[in-house]
Motif scaffolding. Structure first.
Motif, short mmCIF file in Angstrom:
data_model
loop_
_atom_site.label_atom_id
_atom_site.label_comp_id
_atom_site.label_asym_id
_atom_site.label_seq_id
_atom_site.Cartn_x
_atom_site.Cartn_y
_atom_site.Cartn_z
N GLU A 31 0.82 -1.20 0.00
CA GLU A 31 0.00 0.00 0.00
C GLU A 31 0.86 1.27 0.00
OE1 GLU A 31 -3.46 0.17 0.03
OE2 GLU A 31 -3.42 -1.99 -0.31
N VAL A 32 2.03 1.18 0.60
CA VAL A 32 2.96 2.31 0.64
C VAL A 32 4.00 2.06 -0.45
CG1 VAL A 32 4.59 3.61 2.05
CG2 VAL A 32 2.60 2.54 3.11
N ASN A 33 4.05 2.95 -1.43
CA ASN A 33 4.94 2.77 -2.55
C ASN A 33 5.64 4.10 -2.85
OD1 ASN A 33 6.28 1.72 -4.72
ND2 ASN A 33 4.53 1.87 -6.11
N TRP A 34 6.68 4.41 -2.10
CA TRP A 34 7.42 5.64 -2.28
C TRP A 34 8.66 5.37 -3.11
CZ3 TRP A 34 7.90 9.76 2.04
CH2 TRP A 34 6.64 10.11 2.51
N ARG A 35 8.99 6.27 -4.01
CA ARG A 35 10.26 6.21 -4.74
C ARG A 35 11.25 7.08 -3.99
NH1 ARG A 35 6.72 7.54 -9.69
NH2 ARG A 35 6.71 9.38 -8.41
N TYR A 36 12.51 7.01 -4.40
CA TYR A 36 13.52 7.81 -3.71
C TYR A 36 13.24 9.31 -3.87
CZ TYR A 36 15.82 8.72 -8.18
OH TYR A 36 16.10 9.13 -9.44
N THR A 37 12.63 9.70 -4.98
CA THR A 37 12.30 11.12 -5.16
C THR A 37 11.24 11.58 -4.17
OG1 THR A 37 10.76 10.52 -6.91
CG2 THR A 37 12.95 11.20 -7.59
N ASP A 38 10.31 10.68 -3.81
CA ASP A 38 9.31 11.02 -2.80
C ASP A 38 9.96 11.31 -1.46
OD1 ASP A 38 7.22 10.60 -4.63
OD2 ASP A 38 7.16 8.46 -4.18
N PHE A 39 10.97 10.52 -1.11
CA PHE A 39 11.69 10.75 0.14
C PHE A 39 12.45 12.07 0.09
CE2 PHE A 39 11.07 6.17 0.53
CZ PHE A 39 10.70 6.07 1.86
N ILE A 40 13.05 12.37 -1.05
CA ILE A 40 13.79 13.63 -1.18
C ILE A 40 12.85 14.83 -1.06
CG2 ILE A 40 15.13 15.05 -2.79
CD1 ILE A 40 16.39 12.41 -3.80
N VAL A 41 11.73 14.79 -1.78
CA VAL A 41 10.79 15.91 -1.75
C VAL A 41 10.23 16.10 -0.35
CG1 VAL A 41 8.52 16.68 -2.58
CG2 VAL A 41 10.20 15.79 -4.19
N MET A 42 9.82 15.02 0.31
CA MET A 42 9.27 15.16 1.65
C MET A 42 10.35 15.59 2.64
SD MET A 42 6.72 15.39 3.45
CE MET A 42 5.23 14.58 3.09
N GLY A 43 11.57 15.10 2.47
CA GLY A 43 12.67 15.54 3.33
C GLY A 43 12.94 17.02 3.20
N VAL A 44 12.96 17.52 1.97
CA VAL A 44 13.18 18.95 1.75
C VAL A 44 12.02 19.76 2.33
CG1 VAL A 44 13.31 20.73 -0.06
CG2 VAL A 44 14.68 18.65 -0.24
N LEU A 45 10.81 19.29 2.12
CA LEU A 45 9.63 19.99 2.63
C LEU A 45 9.65 20.04 4.16
CD1 LEU A 45 7.00 21.38 1.82
CD2 LEU A 45 5.90 19.15 1.84
N LEU A 46 9.91 18.92 4.80
CA LEU A 46 9.95 18.89 6.27
C LEU A 46 11.11 19.71 6.82
CD1 LEU A 46 9.15 15.13 6.95
CD2 LEU A 46 7.75 17.09 7.61
N LEU A 47 12.27 19.63 6.16
CA LEU A 47 13.42 20.40 6.62
C LEU A 47 13.17 21.89 6.48
CD1 LEU A 47 16.29 20.22 7.74
CD2 LEU A 47 17.11 20.25 5.37
N THR A 48 12.54 22.29 5.40
CA THR A 48 12.22 23.70 5.19
C THR A 48 11.28 24.21 6.27
OG1 THR A 48 12.51 23.46 2.81
CG2 THR A 48 11.27 25.38 3.56
N VAL A 49 10.23 23.46 6.54
CA VAL A 49 9.29 23.87 7.59
C VAL A 49 9.98 23.91 8.95
CG1 VAL A 49 7.20 23.19 8.83
CG2 VAL A 49 7.25 23.12 6.36
#
Length: 96
Positions: A31-49
């Motif tokens: 059910e959870v299917n993240w690619r490495y780009t998903d991790f990068i985008v969410m990491g950048v988003l969380l780090l920015t916030v």
């Protein structure tokens, strides 16, 4: 100064812990299917916030303004996250 650096370290460790949740979930379900780009985008988003919240806590002295600004940051984060996840606004940014 040391307390402020501890808070920044806590933000970074919290970011890593949050990114571990989908990584671990991917091991147990399809059910959870993240690619490495998903991790990068969410990491950048969380780090920015997180960094903007830390900056707000360091710079803004008025408690009421701090709360308003951080609430705005959280709301903005949630809107961007929802747009990336399901495309609630239908922008090309969501990939839909």
């Amino acid at each position: 100064m040391l307390a402020q650096n501890k808070r920044l370290l806590t933000i970074i460790l919290g970011l890593e812990a949050l990114l571990l949740i989908p990584l671990i979930a991917m091991q147990f379900t399809s059910e959870v299917n993240w690619r490495y780009t998903d991790f990068i985008v969410m990491g950048v988003l969380l780090l920015t916030v997180g960094v903007l919240a830390e900056y707000t806590l360091r710079i803004v002295k008025n408690q009421e303004r701090r709360i308003i600004l951080i609430a705005f940051l959280i709301l903005l984060f949630l809107l961007i996250w929802a747009e990336l996840a399901v495309g609630i606004f239908g922008t090309p940014f969501a990939g839909s």
